[in-house]
Scaffold this motif. Structure first.
Motif, PDB file in Angstrom:
ATOM      1  N   CYS A  86       0.837  -1.156  -0.087  1.00  0.00           N
ATOM      2  CA  CYS A  86      -0.018  -0.007   0.083  1.00  0.00           C
ATOM      3  C   CYS A  86       0.692   1.276  -0.174  1.00  0.00           C
ATOM      4  O   CYS A  86       1.658   1.075   0.831  1.00  0.00           O
ATOM      5  CB  CYS A  86      -0.775   0.092   1.277  1.00  0.00           C
ATOM      6  SG  CYS A  86      -2.206   1.450   1.084  1.00  0.00           S
ATOM      7  N   ARG A  88      -0.369   4.161   0.729  1.00  0.00           N
ATOM      8  CA  ARG A  88      -1.024   5.126   1.594  1.00  0.00           C
ATOM      9  C   ARG A  88      -0.455   4.982   3.127  1.00  0.00           C
ATOM     10  O   ARG A  88       0.205   4.091   3.415  1.00  0.00           O
ATOM     11  CB  ARG A  88      -2.514   5.118   1.687  1.00  0.00           C
ATOM     12  CG  ARG A  88      -3.057   5.393   0.333  1.00  0.00           C
ATOM     13  CD  ARG A  88      -3.790   6.638   0.372  1.00  0.00           C
ATOM     14  NE  ARG A  88      -4.166   6.989  -0.864  1.00  0.00           N
ATOM     15  CZ  ARG A  88      -3.669   7.909  -1.925  1.00  0.00           C
ATOM     16  NH1 ARG A  88      -2.942   8.958  -1.218  1.00  0.00           N
ATOM     17  NH2 ARG A  88      -4.485   8.148  -2.785  1.00  0.00           N
ATOM     18  N   CYS A  90      -2.621   5.281   6.095  1.00  0.00           N
ATOM     19  CA  CYS A  90      -3.692   5.614   6.986  1.00  0.00           C
ATOM     20  C   CYS A  90      -3.080   5.235   8.591  1.00  0.00           C
ATOM     21  O   CYS A  90      -2.617   4.321   8.374  1.00  0.00           O
ATOM     22  CB  CYS A  90      -4.865   4.764   6.586  1.00  0.00           C
ATOM     23  SG  CYS A  90      -5.168   5.179   4.872  1.00  0.00           S
ATOM     24  N   TYR A  92      -4.747   4.287  11.093  1.00  0.00           N
ATOM     25  CA  TYR A  92      -5.455   3.444  11.517  1.00  0.00           C
ATOM     26  C   TYR A  92      -4.770   2.092  11.184  1.00  0.00           C
ATOM     27  O   TYR A  92      -5.357   0.868  11.778  1.00  0.00           O
ATOM     28  CB  TYR A  92      -6.927   3.380  11.695  1.00  0.00           C
ATOM     29  CG  TYR A  92      -7.464   3.679  10.089  1.00  0.00           C
ATOM     30  CD1 TYR A  92      -7.560   2.952   9.206  1.00  0.00           C
ATOM     31  CD2 TYR A  92      -7.755   5.141   9.890  1.00  0.00           C
ATOM     32  CE1 TYR A  92      -7.964   3.193   7.879  1.00  0.00           C
ATOM     33  CE2 TYR A  92      -8.348   5.383   8.607  1.00  0.00           C
ATOM     34  CZ  TYR A  92      -8.401   4.561   7.594  1.00  0.00           C
ATOM     35  OH  TYR A  92      -8.738   4.877   6.305  1.00  0.00           O
ATOM     36  N   CYS A  93      -4.403   1.888  10.027  1.00  0.00           N
ATOM     37  CA  CYS A  93      -4.019   0.600   9.112  1.00  0.00           C
ATOM     38  C   CYS A  93      -2.686  -0.026   9.147  1.00  0.00           C
ATOM     39  O   CYS A  93      -1.790   0.467   8.975  1.00  0.00           O
ATOM     40  CB  CYS A  93      -4.751   0.669   7.715  1.00  0.00           C
ATOM     41  SG  CYS A  93      -4.469  -0.718   6.806  1.00  0.00           S
ATOM     42  N   LEU A  95      -1.525  -2.009   7.157  1.00  0.00           N
ATOM     43  CA  LEU A  95      -0.685  -2.118   5.785  1.00  0.00           C
ATOM     44  C   LEU A  95       0.002  -0.873   5.380  1.00  0.00           C
ATOM     45  O   LEU A  95       0.292  -0.707   4.308  1.00  0.00           O
ATOM     46  CB  LEU A  95      -1.836  -2.406   4.577  1.00  0.00           C
ATOM     47  CG  LEU A  95      -2.828  -3.716   4.811  1.00  0.00           C
ATOM     48  CD1 LEU A  95      -3.437  -4.115   3.396  1.00  0.00           C
ATOM     49  CD2 LEU A  95      -1.886  -4.982   5.308  1.00  0.00           C
ATOM     50  N   ARG A  96      -0.322   0.140   6.143  1.00  0.00           N
ATOM     51  CA  ARG A  96       0.320   1.465   5.667  1.00  0.00           C
ATOM     52  C   ARG A  96       1.710   1.356   5.355  1.00  0.00           C
ATOM     53  O   ARG A  96       2.480   0.407   5.835  1.00  0.00           O
ATOM     54  CB  ARG A  96       0.128   2.421   6.958  1.00  0.00           C
ATOM     55  CG  ARG A  96       0.926   2.140   8.145  1.00  0.00           C
ATOM     56  CD  ARG A  96       0.217   2.836   9.492  1.00  0.00           C
ATOM     57  NE  ARG A  96       0.343   4.221   9.417  1.00  0.00           N
ATOM     58  CZ  ARG A  96       1.048   5.097   9.301  1.00  0.00           C
ATOM     59  NH1 ARG A  96       2.266   4.845   9.891  1.00  0.00           N
ATOM     60  NH2 ARG A  96       0.974   6.572   9.287  1.00  0.00           N
ATOM     61  N   GLY A 133      -4.187  -3.489  -0.700  1.00  0.00           N
ATOM     62  CA  GLY A 133      -3.794  -1.785  -0.276  1.00  0.00           C
ATOM     63  C   GLY A 133      -3.954  -1.198  -1.610  1.00  0.00           C
ATOM     64  O   GLY A 133      -4.136  -1.591  -2.816  1.00  0.00           O
ATOM     65  N   GLU A 134      -3.491   0.050  -1.468  1.00  0.00           N
ATOM     66  CA  GLU A 134      -3.535   0.915  -2.766  1.00  0.00           C
ATOM     67  C   GLU A 134      -2.248   0.610  -3.644  1.00  0.00           C
ATOM     68  O   GLU A 134      -1.040   0.982  -3.001  1.00  0.00           O
ATOM     69  CB  GLU A 134      -3.705   2.317  -2.528  1.00  0.00           C
ATOM     70  CG  GLU A 134      -5.046   2.655  -2.024  1.00  0.00           C
ATOM     71  CD  GLU A 134      -5.406   3.897  -2.330  1.00  0.00           C
ATOM     72  OE1 GLU A 134      -4.674   5.018  -2.884  1.00  0.00           O
ATOM     73  OE2 GLU A 134      -6.565   4.658  -1.820  1.00  0.00           O
ATOM     74  N   ARG A 197      -5.963  10.166   7.269  1.00  0.00           N
ATOM     75  CA  ARG A 197      -5.643   9.295   5.684  1.00  0.00           C
ATOM     76  C   ARG A 197      -4.943  10.556   5.152  1.00  0.00           C
ATOM     77  O   ARG A 197      -5.296  11.007   4.091  1.00  0.00           O
ATOM     78  CB  ARG A 197      -6.791   9.113   4.965  1.00  0.00           C
ATOM     79  CG  ARG A 197      -7.595   8.079   5.432  1.00  0.00           C
ATOM     80  CD  ARG A 197      -8.938   7.744   4.540  1.00  0.00           C
ATOM     81  NE  ARG A 197      -8.452   7.635   3.311  1.00  0.00           N
ATOM     82  CZ  ARG A 197      -8.362   6.079   2.654  1.00  0.00           C
ATOM     83  NH1 ARG A 197      -8.455   5.303   3.642  1.00  0.00           N
ATOM     84  NH2 ARG A 197      -7.720   6.049   1.598  1.00  0.00           N
TER      85      ARG A 197
HETATM   86 FE1  SF4 Z   1      -5.099   2.900   3.958  1.00  0.00          FE
HETATM   87 FE2  SF4 Z   1      -6.579   0.810   2.636  1.00  0.00          FE
HETATM   88 FE3  SF4 Z   1      -3.830   1.333   2.490  1.00  0.00          FE
HETATM   89 FE4  SF4 Z   1      -4.963   0.476   4.834  1.00  0.00          FE
HETATM   90  S1  SF4 Z   1      -4.987  -0.611   2.733  1.00  0.00           S
HETATM   91  S2  SF4 Z   1      -3.381   2.004   4.614  1.00  0.00           S
HETATM   92  S3  SF4 Z   1      -6.973   1.429   4.964  1.00  0.00           S
HETATM   93  S4  SF4 Z   1      -5.490   2.683   2.029  1.00  0.00           S
END
Ligand code: SF4
Ligand code: SAH
Length: 375
Positions: A86, A88, A90, A92-93, A95-96, A133-134, A197
Motif C-alpha cells: 500500500c 498510503r 492511513c 489506523y491501518c 498495511l500503511r 492495499g492501494e 488519511r
Molecule cells: Fe489505508 Fe487501505 Fe492502505 Fe490500509 S490498505 S493504509 S486502509 S489505503
C-alpha cells in the motif's frame, strides 16, 4: 436537598421526553423506513447507546426491517486479499507503507483467477471480492484482465475494493465486467478524515464514489466506529451520508488498533456501539446489503451472529490462500485467520443455519427497487 429533588424531576422529564422521541422515531422506522430524518437518526442512536431497553427494541426493529426488505437469505461474498502493498499511510491501518515490519506479498494474476475458480467449488459463494492495499503494481488494464477472466470462467459477481483510483480505471474495470465497488468513506468528518488519511480528502473519496455511481456500479461504502476523535454526531453524519449516497451496501465495523500504527494505544471501538450503528443503518437503508463484518467477528467471538440479528444480511468469508492471511494485517487478531476456505465457509453456513436463515442463492445483487443490475 430541595435542589436535588428538582434535578431528579428534570432528569426524569428529560428521560421520558427522550423515550417519547425514541418511540416516535422507531414508529417512523416501522412505517416508512428510509424516511428517517437527521433528528430521528440522532435520537435512535443516542437512546440505544444509553439504554439497554432501547437497544433491544432497536435491534428487534432492525431485524424485522431486514426480514421485510431483504429477506432471510444471507449472502456470502468470498474475499481475496490479493496484495498487502500500500502506498498510503492511513493512521489506523497495519498495511500503511510506513509499517516496515510487515512482509509484503502480491498474488499473480493467474493465482487470483485460480482462487476465484476454486471458490465456485465451495458452493454458496455468489460473489468474489477483490481487495488490496492501494497498490499501483496492478494498473487499470492488469486488473481489468483479471476481472474479465474471473467473469468468463466463473460467472460470479465481482466486487472490486482497491481504494481511490482515477475514473478511467474504474471505467476499465466496469467494462471488464465488475459489478460492484466497495469504497468506505471511513468517517464523514472531513477534518478527521484528512488527519487519519494523510494526503487524501473526504471530497476526493466522495468524488470516487460519484464516479462509481455514474459508471453503473452497485456502490458500497461504510465507516469505522470508535475512531479516536469521533463523536456520536460524527456517527449520525456517517449514517446520513450513507443515506444521501443511497448506497447498495454499507460496511460498518469497529476500529481495532494495530500495534505498528500511530493509533497503537487508542482504545478499540465498542462492539455494542457498532451494533447500534449497524441497526440504525438498516432502518435508514432498508434495501441495502449490510455485512456482519470480519472486524466485528474479531472484536467479539459472537460478533458476526449478533450482527446478523441486528440488521446484517451478508458475510464475507476469506477464500484466499491461508499463507497470506496473517500478512493482510489491516488490524491484528483477525477472526478465522487459519481456517482454510472450505472450513471457513462451512462454519459460516452452520452459523446461518443455526439462526434459521438460509444461504443466499445466485449473485445477491442489490434488491433496491430502482436498481436494475446489468445482465
Ligand atoms: Fe489505508 Fe487501505 Fe492502505 Fe490500509 S490498505 S493504509 S486502509 S489505503
Ligand atoms: N485499501 C482499500 C481497501 C483495503 S482496507 C481502502 O482503503 O479502501 C479495507 C478496510 O479496512 C478499510 O476501508 C477500513 O475501513 C478497514 N480498516 C483498516 N484499518 C482498520 C482497523 N485498524 N480497524 C478496523 N478496520 C480497519
Amino acid at each position: 436537598m430541595k435542589e436535588r429533588k428538582h434535578t431528579t424531576a428534570t432528569d426524569h422529564d428529560t428521560a421520558s421526553e427522550a423515550r417519547r422521541s425514541f418511540d416516535d422515531a422507531l414508529n417512523t422506522a416501522w412505517r416508512r423506513p428510509g424516511e428517517l430524518g437527521p433528528d430521528d437518526v440522532r435520537v435512535l442512536l443516542a437512546c440505544s447507546v444509553a439504554d439497554e431497553e432501547c437497544r433491544k427494541r432497536l435491534f428487534a426493529a432492525a431485524d424485522e426491517v431486514r426480514r421485510r426488505y431483504v429477506g432471510d437469505e444471507v449472502h456470502l461474498r468470498g474475499i481475496i486479499e490479493f496484495s498487502n502493498h500500500c502506498v498510503r499511510n492511513c493512521h489506523y491501518c497495519g498495511l500503511r507503507a510506513q509499517n516496515r515490519s510487515l512482509p509484503r506479498y502480491r498474488m499473480t494474476e493467474d493465482q487470483i483467477v485460480a482462487v476465484a475458480e476454486a471458490a465456485t467449488h465451495l458452493g454458496y459463494i455468489g460473489t468474489i471480492v477483490l481487495q488490496s492495499g492501494e497498490d499501483p503494481a496492478y494498473d487499470g488494464p492488469t486488473l481489468a484482465g483479471v476481472i474479465r477472466k474471473i467473469k468468463k470462467r466463473t460467472g460470479l459477481a465481482v466486487t472490486v475494493s482497491v481504494g481511490d483510483r482515477p475514473r478511467e480505471d474504474y471505467a476499465l474495470w466496469r467494462e471488464a465486467g465488475a459489478d460492484r465497488y466497495l469504497l468506505k468513506h471511513e468517517t464523514a468528518d472531513a477534518e478527521l478524515f484528512r488527519r487519519l488519511r494523510p494526503g487524501t480528502t473526504l471530497d476526493g473519496r466522495l468524488r470516487c464514489l460519484r464516479d462509481l455511481r455514474d459508471l453503473g456500479y452497485q456502490v458500497g461504502s461504510g465507516n469505522m466506529v470508535g475512531l479516536p476523535g469521533q463523536t456520536l454526531s460524527t456517527l449520525v453524519d456517517d449514517l446520513l451520508l450513507l443515506r444521501d449516497l443511497d448506497v447498495e451496501m454499507a460496511g460498518i465495523g469497529p476500529f481495532i488498533p494495530h500495534p505498528e500504527t500511530p493509533l497503537a494505544s487508542a482504545p478499540a471501538g465498542s462492539v455494542d456501539l457498532t451494533l447500534c450503528v449497524l441497526a440504525v443503518a438498516r432502518l435508514v437503508l432498508p434495501w441495502a446489503h449490510l455485512p456482519a463484518t470480519t472486524a466485528l467477528a474479531t472484536a467479539d467471538h459472537d460478533g458476526r451472529r449478533r450482527a446478523l440479528l441486528s440488521g446484517a444480511n451478508v458475510v464475507m468469508p476469506n477464500v484466499g490462500p491461508t499463507e497470506y492471511r496473517h500478512l493482510y494485517q489491516i488490524y491484528p487478531g483477525k477472526a478465522a485467520i487459519d481456517e482454510d476456505a472450505m472450513t471457513y465457509v462451512k462454519h459460516v453456513v452452520e452459523m446461518i443455519d443455526s439462526l434459521g436463515r438460509t444461504v443466499g442463492k445466485g449473485a445477491g445483487h442489490s434488491r433496491k427497487p430502482a436498481f436494475t443490475p446489468r445482465s
